[in-house]
Design a protein around this motif. Sequence first.
Motif, PDB file in Angstrom:
ATOM      1  N   ARG A  39       0.775  -1.339   0.023  1.00 12.34           N
ATOM      2  CA  ARG A  39       0.133  -0.032  -0.051  1.00 12.34           C
ATOM      3  C   ARG A  39       0.820   1.442   0.035  1.00 12.34           C
ATOM      4  N   ASP A  80      -9.711  -8.272   9.139  1.00 14.44           N
ATOM      5  CA  ASP A  80      -9.632  -6.639   8.894  1.00 14.44           C
ATOM      6  C   ASP A  80      -8.573  -6.078  10.083  1.00 14.44           C
ATOM      7  N   LYS A  83      -5.611  -4.839   8.175  1.00 14.89           N
ATOM      8  CA  LYS A  83      -5.799  -3.324   7.810  1.00 14.89           C
ATOM      9  C   LYS A  83      -5.537  -2.433   8.757  1.00 14.89           C
ATOM     10  N   ARG A 136      -7.703   5.323   3.714  1.00 14.24           N
ATOM     11  CA  ARG A 136      -8.204   4.526   2.918  1.00 14.24           C
ATOM     12  C   ARG A 136      -8.389   2.968   3.289  1.00 14.24           C
ATOM     13  N   LEU A 137      -7.318   2.541   4.221  1.00 18.10           N
ATOM     14  CA  LEU A 137      -7.397   1.160   4.580  1.00 18.10           C
ATOM     15  C   LEU A 137      -8.387   0.933   5.746  1.00 18.10           C
ATOM     16  N   GLU A 140     -11.914   0.455   4.313  1.00 16.16           N
ATOM     17  CA  GLU A 140     -11.921  -0.792   3.804  1.00 16.16           C
ATOM     18  C   GLU A 140     -12.468  -1.756   4.725  1.00 16.16           C
ATOM     19  N   THR A 141     -12.287  -1.534   5.725  1.00 17.06           N
ATOM     20  CA  THR A 141     -12.917  -2.374   6.987  1.00 17.06           C
ATOM     21  C   THR A 141     -14.284  -2.178   7.125  1.00 17.06           C
ATOM     22  N   ARG A 142     -14.840  -1.332   6.528  1.00 12.93           N
ATOM     23  CA  ARG A 142     -16.128  -1.001   6.771  1.00 12.93           C
ATOM     24  C   ARG A 142     -16.788  -0.768   8.359  1.00 12.93           C
TER      25      ARG A 142
END
Length: 339
Positions: A39, A80, A83, A136-137, A140-142
């Motif tokens: 990343r 997650d 991340k 951003r990471l 991505e985990t929501r």
Amino acid sequence: MGVVVPLEDERGRSQNAVAQLQALVRDDMEDVNEFIRERMSSDVPMIPELASHLINSGGKRLRPMLTIAASRLCGYTGGDHIKLAASVEFLHTATLLHDDVVDESDLRRGQKTARMVWGNQASVLVGDFLLGRAFRLMVETRSLRALEIIANAASIIAEGEVMQLAAAKDTGTTEDAYMRVIAAKTAALFAAATEVGAVIADRSAGEAAALESYGRNLGIAFQLVDDALDYGGRAASLGKNVGDDFREGKITLPVVLAFRRGGTEERAFWERTLTQGDRREGDLDHAKDLMTKHGAIEDTIARARHYGSIAKDALAIFPDDPYRQALIDLVDFCISRTY
């Protein structure tokens, strides 16, 4: 010069504590490191080159290890946490890049800072790039709550740095004011790193609060020891030049205590060297002597031990298991470290 040096067996136990934690999270941290390498890639060659200079410079990855250990302590079995751990490391690295510019630091972890190699502008901009990657990471985990925790930590860290900048060279800084600075600029990320471990595992608010308390108090203890080591550590293992805080005019707890406890002549010395920036040969040694005279280093470490005890007690809510024990032992490492 008066700094409390841990006994050999205590140092050995503390180093074993780090090895124990590293062994427990080794597989996950390999994934984190791979994620970091992936990343921080960019079509702009300077970005990964500069970022790698710091990320691969020998740091222990303590903060992302905390995220991994906390999530495992809470029984998390998903992916997650990798991340989130990587985002914590990106955020930490970004703050280091920015800090070195603000502090005009030449050395970090035994090598030239990025700003000394690529310049201030590049360091700041790559730090911004890493912040963007971190967020951003997190997205991505929501997990909106995890995003909220780490984003809030980023804001608090910035506030702490501004508070420290405002207090720089001000010998009138009180102990309470300084504790607010380190609670923000250092402890906030430790707290976020551990709290998100419970959040990602959907554990109770009480368990999340316990891990937040553990991380926050560990972070405070960590920074207090760092303050003490600046006047009694070793450059080769400290990760910066011994006396950097003194040369940069930083008001840390050992200075606050020595100033408050000193007489008129001693306070004039601190005013000359820190407030006025008039530092002469032998002044650093004299500063150490004054701290020894007034027990400033010993008392700083004693305060660190106090916060370390609070951190350990916060974990009592969790059942005994290897991750809990490793986190408890880690407190002793942070306090007794000599690097």
